[in-house]
Design an enzyme around this catalytic site. Structure first.
Site, short mmCIF file in Angstrom:
data_model
loop_
_atom_site.label_atom_id
_atom_site.label_comp_id
_atom_site.label_asym_id
_atom_site.label_seq_id
_atom_site.Cartn_x
_atom_site.Cartn_y
_atom_site.Cartn_z
N GLU A 291 8.64 1.57 11.52
CA GLU A 291 9.74 2.53 11.32
C GLU A 291 9.09 3.91 11.35
O GLU A 291 8.38 4.28 10.43
CB GLU A 291 10.41 2.31 9.96
CG GLU A 291 11.00 0.93 9.76
CD GLU A 291 12.27 0.71 10.56
OE1 GLU A 291 12.83 1.69 11.08
OE2 GLU A 291 12.68 -0.44 10.69
N GLY B 15 1.64 5.01 13.53
CA GLY B 15 2.25 3.79 14.08
C GLY B 15 1.52 3.34 15.34
O GLY B 15 1.30 2.14 15.55
N LYS C 126 0.88 -1.19 0.00
CA LYS C 126 0.00 0.00 0.00
C LYS C 126 0.91 1.24 0.00
O LYS C 126 1.41 1.65 1.04
CB LYS C 126 -0.86 -0.03 1.27
CG LYS C 126 -2.24 0.59 1.14
CD LYS C 126 -2.26 2.05 0.76
CE LYS C 126 -2.12 3.00 1.93
NZ LYS C 126 -1.94 4.40 1.50
N GLY D 19 6.15 5.24 8.62
CA GLY D 19 5.34 6.45 8.56
C GLY D 19 5.43 7.20 9.87
O GLY D 19 6.38 7.03 10.64
N SER D 20 4.41 7.98 10.14
CA SER D 20 4.45 8.85 11.32
C SER D 20 4.23 8.05 12.61
O SER D 20 3.58 6.99 12.60
CB SER D 20 3.37 9.92 11.19
OG SER D 20 2.12 9.30 11.07
N THR D 21 4.73 8.59 13.70
CA THR D 21 4.59 7.92 14.99
C THR D 21 3.11 7.81 15.38
O THR D 21 2.67 6.78 15.90
CB THR D 21 5.42 8.68 16.05
OG1 THR D 21 6.80 8.49 15.69
CG2 THR D 21 5.20 8.14 17.45
P1 NAD Z 1 1.78 8.68 7.53
O1 NAD Z 1 1.91 7.97 8.81
O2 NAD Z 1 0.78 9.72 7.41
O3 NAD Z 1 1.48 7.66 6.33
C1 NAD Z 1 2.30 6.55 6.04
C2 NAD Z 1 1.48 5.49 5.35
O4 NAD Z 1 0.48 5.03 6.25
C3 NAD Z 1 0.75 5.95 4.11
O5 NAD Z 1 0.75 4.92 3.15
C4 NAD Z 1 -0.67 6.18 4.62
O6 NAD Z 1 -1.64 6.04 3.62
C5 NAD Z 1 -0.80 5.08 5.65
N1 NAD Z 1 -1.79 5.33 6.71
C6 NAD Z 1 -2.23 6.52 7.20
N2 NAD Z 1 -3.15 6.32 8.17
C7 NAD Z 1 -3.27 4.97 8.31
C8 NAD Z 1 -4.05 4.14 9.17
N3 NAD Z 1 -4.89 4.64 10.07
N4 NAD Z 1 -3.92 2.80 9.05
C9 NAD Z 1 -3.07 2.25 8.17
N5 NAD Z 1 -2.31 3.00 7.32
C10 NAD Z 1 -2.40 4.34 7.40
O7 NAD Z 1 3.25 9.19 7.25
P2 NAD Z 1 3.74 10.11 6.07
O8 NAD Z 1 3.29 11.49 6.36
O9 NAD Z 1 3.38 9.49 4.76
O10 NAD Z 1 5.31 9.98 6.22
C11 NAD Z 1 6.06 10.76 7.02
C12 NAD Z 1 6.43 10.04 8.30
O11 NAD Z 1 7.13 8.84 8.01
C13 NAD Z 1 7.37 10.83 9.16
O12 NAD Z 1 6.96 10.80 10.51
C14 NAD Z 1 8.70 10.11 9.00
O13 NAD Z 1 9.61 10.29 10.05
C15 NAD Z 1 8.27 8.72 8.85
N6 NAD Z 1 9.31 7.92 8.19
C16 NAD Z 1 10.01 7.04 8.96
C17 NAD Z 1 11.02 6.30 8.38
C18 NAD Z 1 11.80 5.31 9.21
O14 NAD Z 1 12.44 4.44 8.62
N7 NAD Z 1 11.77 5.37 10.51
C19 NAD Z 1 11.32 6.44 7.04
C20 NAD Z 1 10.59 7.36 6.29
C21 NAD Z 1 9.57 8.09 6.89
#
Ligand code: NAD
Length: 500
Positions: free
Chosen positions: A272, A255, A197, A250-252
């Site tokens: 992550e 997560g 996804k 993605g975001s904390t």
């Molecule tokens: P996000 O958490 O908004 O989205 C990430 C993914 O999760 C997207 O595909 C989104 O569609 C999906 N998503 C959103 N809500 C969801 C839910 N309720 N259930 C399941 N999936 C859901 O993050 P973003 O804004 O796309 O990315 C930025 C974040 O990612 C930052 O916080 C960044 O630090 C983090 N990030 C971490 C790493 C790492 O390796 N630690 C690497 C890259 C980015």
């Protein structure tokens, strides 16, 4: 404020791809959604519409999970000789390499990053993940172990390492193809089947990658691709009883939501997440190297990097000179559209992200910090640009020091000694990465031990490698990607004990 260059025309190949009807990859075929909802994706350099992506329905999710489940249970992938699986993964890497130019252009126009970085960082690193992990397909073994409580020869006991099952791979928008590769490669090597996804803002390279699976020889249903919103498509995958594992970057905040939702079915979850990584500059640094290093640590990918060096700690004796150097480097960075060859920093991924970053800068202003350079967007431009920004006179309680901004914004602070800077570095709910800059090996190792983060760099920042585990302490995540640990996260351990 300098006028920004115009975005050059897209190549014929990319225009051809964008003209295609967007679909979902289920069971080895591109198929239409059962619904009619779509999500728009835009070029962040211009704000113009690139494509309408399918916003998958619950029924689409069910179809994709069922396809992955069948492909896992009938053994078409798991049961294949592991050397053949390895060859297919390597063939996929070769195909990505053959299409690298098109993929780099798609990544640049979808995310906004300069084409140079897409073609020199994102795509080669994605290929490296597949090439590295392919080798584990033939090397993942359990082992034999004599029970410690029984006489020798009374039992035959051994440990099997088995693929975990169906994995949902949910990735963000900052390094779209690379983040997908970090999950696809170990999941394939371990013998799992999966549903990818991609982020709704940046799904184009994942969709193009989907064209290459069959050519590489992947059986139908091993990798399925669903586009659409996180709160619906992502959430449905996390809830689904037939999904055994969720691998999320993605975001904390998301997560945490995923961890709670996945608890109902006790899925395996690796996360992550975000960061607020410190960059520590000791008094003996080479000033030129340190200035460039600190600037790259935060401005690479316009600061949209989970390990971005967003907290800069410089020893009092070098603070003024170093921070002045970083501010000067920031003011000279050439902002521009992703496909323009002069661009050194592109726009942010979306108008929401631009507004979010600008609101953090505004909060620093109102809380009394000093903006040394940058601090503004380009309101006369339809692209989502934010100037590289250096902030000083901050304190630990300010929002800009505590929260992940995910933009080109660095906050600089002085320190006096090693223990003090270690305390500063650890004064965060995050623990993803840190860098230490010094010529003193002893100081380097002391700080490497004291700072609580999943990766510590010495005299460099943001260096990742497919063979080295990567992940976070504290609220930066659970589990590790890359290396042996990365592939182990897609396996279960089974102990077999036979009385003889
Ligand atoms: P996000 O958490 O908004 O989205 C990430 C993914 O999760 C997207 O595909 C989104 O569609 C999906 N998503 C959103 N809500 C969801 C839910 N309720 N259930 C399941 N999936 C859901 O993050 P973003 O804004 O796309 O990315 C930025 C974040 O990612 C930052 O916080 C960044 O630090 C983090 N990030 C971490 C790493 C790492 O390796 N630690 C690497 C890259 C980015």
């Amino acid at each position: 404020m300098a006028t920004l260059a115009a975005q050059p025309d897209f190549s014929e190949k990319v225009r051809g791809f964008l003209n295609r009807e967007t679909q979902l990859l289920i069971d080895g075929k591109w198929v239409a959604s059962t619904g009619s909802k779509t999500v728009e994706t835009h070029d962040p350099s211009t704000g113009k519409l690139l494509a309408n992506l399918v916003d998958a329905t619950d029924e689409d999710v069910n179809r994709a999970v069922a396809a992955a489940r069948r492909a896992f249970d009938d053994g078409r992938w798991t049961g294949m000789p592991s050397a053949q699986r390895e060859r297919i993964i390597l063939r996929l890497a070769d195909l990505i390499e053959q299409h690298a130019e098109e993929l780099a252009e798609l990544e640049a126009i979808d995310n906004g990053k300069p084409h140079f970085f897409a073609s020199h960082v994102d795509i080669p690193n994605a290929i490296a993940q597949f090439r590295y992990q392919a080798g584990w397909a033939t090397k993942l073994n359990g082992g034999h172990s004599a029970p410690s409580s029984a006489p020798e020869g009374a039992f035959h006991a051994y440990v099997r390492r088995e693929p975990l099952g169906v994995a949902a791979l949910i990735v963000p928008w900052n390094f779209p193809l690379l983040m997908a590769a970090l999950k696809l490669a170990p999941a394939l090597a371990a013998g799992c089947t999966m549903i990818l996804k991609p982020a709704e803002q940046t799904s184009l390279t994942a969709l193009r990658l989907g064209d290459l699976f069959q050519e590489a020889g992947l059986p139908d249903g091993v990798v399925n691709i669903l586009t659409g919103l996180g709160e619906t498509v992502g959430d449905a995958l996390v809830r689904h009883p037939d999904v055994d594992k969720v691998a999320f970057t993605g975001s904390t905040n998301v997560g945490k939501i995923i961890t709670r939702t996945a608890a109902d079915t006790l899925k395996r979850v690796t996360l992550e997440l975000g960061g607020k990584s410190p960059v520590i500059m000791m008094p003996d640094v080479d000033m030129e190297q340190a200035t460039g290093g600190a600037a790259n640590a935060i401005f690479f990918n316009a600061g949209q990097v989970c390990v971005a060096g967003s907290r800069l700690y410089a020893h009092r004796s070098i603070f003024d000179k170093l921070v002045e150097g970083v501010a000067s480097a920031a003011s000279k960075l050439k902002l521009g559209p992703s496909l323009h060859s002069d661009s050194q920093m592109g726009p942010l991924v979306s108008s929401e992200q631009r507004d979010r970053v600008l609101s953090y800068i505004e909060s620093a202003r109102t809380q009394g910090a000093s903006i040394l350079t940058g601090g503004q967007g380009h309101s006369d431009h339809d692209g989502y640009f934010v100037q590289p920004t250096v902030i000083a006179d901050v304190n630990r309680d300010m929002k800009v020091m505590r929260e992940e901004i995910f933009g080109p914004v660095v906050c600089a602070t002085r320190f006096d000694d090693l223990d003090e800077v270690a305390r500063h570095a650890n004064d965060s709910e995050f623990g993803l990465a840190a860098s230490v800059w010094t010529k003193d090996v002893s100081v380097m190792h002391k700080l490497a031990a004291k700072v609580k983060a999943g990766t510590i760099w010495g005299n460099c920042h943001s260096m990742i490698d497919a063979s080295l585990p990567f992940g976070g302490y504290k609220q930066s995540g659970t589990g590790r990607e890359q290396g042996l640990e990365g592939v182990m996260n897609y396996t279960e351990t089974k102990t077999v004990i036979i009385a003889l």
